[in-house]
Motif scaffolding. Structure first.
Motif, PDB file in Angstrom:
ATOM      1  N   LEU A  81       0.824  -1.210   0.000  1.00 49.24           N
ATOM      2  CA  LEU A  81       0.000   0.000   0.000  1.00 49.24           C
ATOM      3  C   LEU A  81       0.857   1.259   0.000  1.00 49.24           C
ATOM      4  N   TYR A  82       1.952   1.203   0.741  1.00 52.42           N
ATOM      5  CA  TYR A  82       2.797   2.377   0.937  1.00 52.42           C
ATOM      6  C   TYR A  82       4.246   2.000   0.649  1.00 52.42           C
ATOM      7  N   PRO A  83       4.629   1.929  -0.624  1.00 52.32           N
ATOM      8  CA  PRO A  83       6.003   1.540  -0.965  1.00 52.32           C
ATOM      9  C   PRO A  83       7.029   2.419  -0.251  1.00 52.32           C
ATOM     10  N   GLY A  84       7.996   1.775   0.370  1.00 53.76           N
ATOM     11  CA  GLY A  84       9.035   2.497   1.078  1.00 53.76           C
ATOM     12  C   GLY A  84       8.707   2.805   2.521  1.00 53.76           C
ATOM     13  N   GLN A  85       7.442   2.556   2.931  1.00 54.74           N
ATOM     14  CA  GLN A  85       7.043   2.797   4.311  1.00 54.74           C
ATOM     15  C   GLN A  85       6.749   1.470   4.995  1.00 54.74           C
ATOM     16  N   THR A  86       6.859   1.473   6.313  1.00 59.29           N
ATOM     17  CA  THR A  86       6.568   0.273   7.087  1.00 59.29           C
ATOM     18  C   THR A  86       5.067   0.005   7.088  1.00 59.29           C
ATOM     19  N   THR A  87       4.692  -1.225   6.771  1.00 53.30           N
ATOM     20  CA  THR A  87       3.286  -1.615   6.818  1.00 53.30           C
ATOM     21  C   THR A  87       3.216  -3.130   6.851  1.00 53.30           C
ATOM     22  N   THR A  88       2.018  -3.673   7.075  1.00 52.87           N
ATOM     23  CA  THR A  88       1.822  -5.116   7.031  1.00 52.87           C
ATOM     24  C   THR A  88       1.217  -5.500   5.685  1.00 52.87           C
ATOM     25  N   GLY A  89       1.346  -6.775   5.329  1.00 52.58           N
ATOM     26  CA  GLY A  89       0.970  -7.205   3.998  1.00 52.58           C
ATOM     27  C   GLY A  89      -0.363  -7.920   3.925  1.00 52.58           C
ATOM     28  N   LEU A  90      -0.573  -8.590   2.799  1.00 47.99           N
ATOM     29  CA  LEU A  90      -1.824  -9.282   2.518  1.00 47.99           C
ATOM     30  C   LEU A  90      -2.137 -10.310   3.608  1.00 47.99           C
ATOM     31  N   ILE A  91      -1.172 -11.118   3.957  1.00 41.26           N
ATOM     32  CA  ILE A  91      -1.244 -11.937   5.175  1.00 41.26           C
ATOM     33  C   ILE A  91      -0.116 -11.461   6.076  1.00 41.26           C
ATOM     34  N   PRO A  92      -0.443 -10.772   7.151  1.00 39.78           N
ATOM     35  CA  PRO A  92       0.605 -10.193   7.993  1.00 39.78           C
ATOM     36  C   PRO A  92       1.554 -11.249   8.548  1.00 39.78           C
ATOM     37  N   ARG A  93       2.821 -10.889   8.631  1.00 39.67           N
ATOM     38  CA  ARG A  93       3.832 -11.722   9.284  1.00 39.67           C
ATOM     39  C   ARG A  93       4.063 -11.277  10.710  1.00 39.67           C
ATOM     40  N   THR A  94       3.731 -10.015  10.991  1.00 39.82           N
ATOM     41  CA  THR A  94       3.974  -9.440  12.318  1.00 39.82           C
ATOM     42  C   THR A  94       2.777  -8.596  12.744  1.00 39.82           C
ATOM     43  N   THR A  95       2.793  -8.215  14.019  1.00 37.27           N
ATOM     44  CA  THR A  95       1.834  -7.237  14.519  1.00 37.27           C
ATOM     45  C   THR A  95       2.266  -5.838  14.073  1.00 37.27           C
ATOM     46  N   PHE A  96       1.463  -4.853  14.421  1.00 30.85           N
ATOM     47  CA  PHE A  96       1.826  -3.458  14.143  1.00 30.85           C
ATOM     48  C   PHE A  96       3.012  -2.999  14.988  1.00 30.85           C
ATOM     49  N   ASP A  97       3.400  -3.814  15.959  1.00 30.18           N
ATOM     50  CA  ASP A  97       4.595  -3.523  16.760  1.00 30.18           C
ATOM     51  C   ASP A  97       5.798  -4.319  16.273  1.00 30.18           C
ATOM     52  N   LEU A  99       6.089  -7.561  15.975  1.00 29.79           N
ATOM     53  CA  LEU A  99       6.276  -8.813  16.700  1.00 29.79           C
ATOM     54  C   LEU A  99       5.741  -9.964  15.846  1.00 29.79           C
ATOM     55  N   PRO A 100       6.495 -11.041  15.670  1.00 27.65           N
ATOM     56  CA  PRO A 100       6.026 -12.175  14.869  1.00 27.65           C
ATOM     57  C   PRO A 100       4.721 -12.739  15.413  1.00 27.65           C
ATOM     58  N   ILE A 101       3.836 -13.189  14.513  1.00 26.45           N
ATOM     59  CA  ILE A 101       2.550 -13.748  14.938  1.00 26.45           C
ATOM     60  C   ILE A 101       2.416 -15.237  14.605  1.00 26.45           C
ATOM     61  N   TRP A 102       3.361 -15.797  13.835  1.00 29.71           N
ATOM     62  CA  TRP A 102       3.283 -17.204  13.438  1.00 29.71           C
ATOM     63  C   TRP A 102       4.338 -18.032  14.155  1.00 29.71           C
ATOM     64  N   LYS A 103       3.994 -19.256  14.457  1.00 23.05           N
ATOM     65  CA  LYS A 103       4.978 -20.184  14.999  1.00 23.05           C
ATOM     66  C   LYS A 103       6.091 -20.400  13.974  1.00 23.05           C
ATOM     67  N   ASP A 104       7.290 -20.687  14.438  1.00 33.51           N
ATOM     68  CA  ASP A 104       8.443 -20.887  13.546  1.00 33.51           C
ATOM     69  C   ASP A 104       8.120 -21.941  12.484  1.00 33.51           C
ATOM     70  N   GLY A 105       8.339 -21.557  11.228  1.00 33.50           N
ATOM     71  CA  GLY A 105       8.115 -22.471  10.127  1.00 33.50           C
ATOM     72  C   GLY A 105       6.668 -22.658   9.735  1.00 33.50           C
ATOM     73  N   ARG A 106       5.739 -21.903  10.340  1.00 33.12           N
ATOM     74  CA  ARG A 106       4.314 -22.081  10.051  1.00 33.12           C
ATOM     75  C   ARG A 106       3.716 -20.877   9.326  1.00 33.12           C
ATOM     76  N   GLU A 107       4.564 -19.988   8.812  1.00 32.69           N
ATOM     77  CA  GLU A 107       4.060 -18.839   8.067  1.00 32.69           C
ATOM     78  C   GLU A 107       3.352 -19.329   6.793  1.00 32.69           C
TER      79      GLU A 107
END
Length: 268
Positions: A81-97, A99-107
């Motif tokens: 959405l915002y190239p060059g800026q911090t944001t989350t993606g179509l399926i987020p990998r992290t919280t807005f802070d 912090l990872p949200i998926w168990k290791d290897g389960r992304e």
């Protein structure tokens, strides 16, 4: 559970609610870590806030699934959405802070992403498109008011404290100037802080559907959660007094947008 719930209204305004859902299928929840299961980045109680401010008047299209399943306000191609800026993606990998949200290897991989696009993202947008087309056929115009909220302080995403009202029209391209103007004026007159096309200038939904020349206008409203919640930390409790006060302003905005839309339709 159905991926989307639609409640039809009579006004030219359609309220999009892509991030209020908290449903996570069991097989997906099993891959989330402890932080992910907190669902911290929900647009907490935004559906309640709008339903209490203008009950039954405007059409609502609400996703029931959580954004960690797939984000209904992201480009299905995965483009940022915002190239060059911090944001989350179509399926987020992290919280807005960050912090990872998926168990290791389960992304989620490409196959999982494709499946979730079909099962969740596509039905939400099919319903949203159908309601915008229905409303436009009835009134000659439709306005998508994309409803969001976010914690007011998130250093990973933005500096400082977010204003109460964050209006996004992708720099004036997604709706008529009159609709942008009445929204900004009411926010400014409310005594609350507000900004037009600041850090949040409109997500994929606003940019995708906003085609003023075709009679479909779109505007995003990102609310600071401090403006209606008792706390921006768990349990993210709803503050009825704060919400009632904010709801009166939202009702004024939506009424003004509806009136302006009908005036514009009469001129077409």
């Amino acid at each position: 559970m159905d991926p989307v719930i639609v409640a039809k209204g009579d006004s030219p305004v359609v309220l999009g609610l892509p991030h209020t859902g908290t449903y996570v299928p069991e097989e997906i929840a099993a891959d989330l870590n402890e932080e992910g299961l907190r669902l911290r980045d929900t647009d907490w109680h935004v559906d309640r806030l709008y339903s209490e401010s203008a009950p039954g008047l405007h059409t609502t299209v609400a996703a029931t699934f959580h954004r960690y399943v797939i984000d209904a306000n992201r480009d299905p191609s995965g483009q940022s959405l915002y190239p060059g800026q911090t944001t989350t993606g179509l399926i987020p990998r992290t919280t807005f802070d960050n912090l990872p949200i998926w168990k290791d290897g389960r992304e989620p991989d490409e196959r999982a992403t494709a499946a979730r696009l079909a099962a969740f993202h596509a039905p939400y947008h099919a319903a949203l498109r159908a309601e915008l087309d229905r409303v436009k056929a009835r009134h000659g115009i439709a306005v998508l008011f994309d409803c969001h909220s976010i914690r007011s302080v998130i250093p990973w995403l933005f500096e400082g404290t977010l204003p109460d009202f964050n209006i996004g029209t992708d720099n004036g391209t997604t709706c008529a100037a009159e609709i942008e103007r009445v929204t900004a004026e009411i926010c400014a007159a409310s005594g609350r802080t507000s900004v037009l096309n600041g850090r949040f200038r409109g997500g994929w939904t606003t940019r995708h559907y906003g085609r003023p020349g075709d009679g479909i206008h779109a505007i995003q409203m990102e609310l600071a959660q401090s403006s209606y919640l008792a706390t921006e930390a768990p349990p993210f409790a709803y503050d009825e007094a704060k919400a009632a006060d904010l709801g009166r302003t939202l009702d004024t905005i939506l009424t003004a947008i509806s009136d302006e839309a009908l005036r514009l339709a009469a001129q077409r």
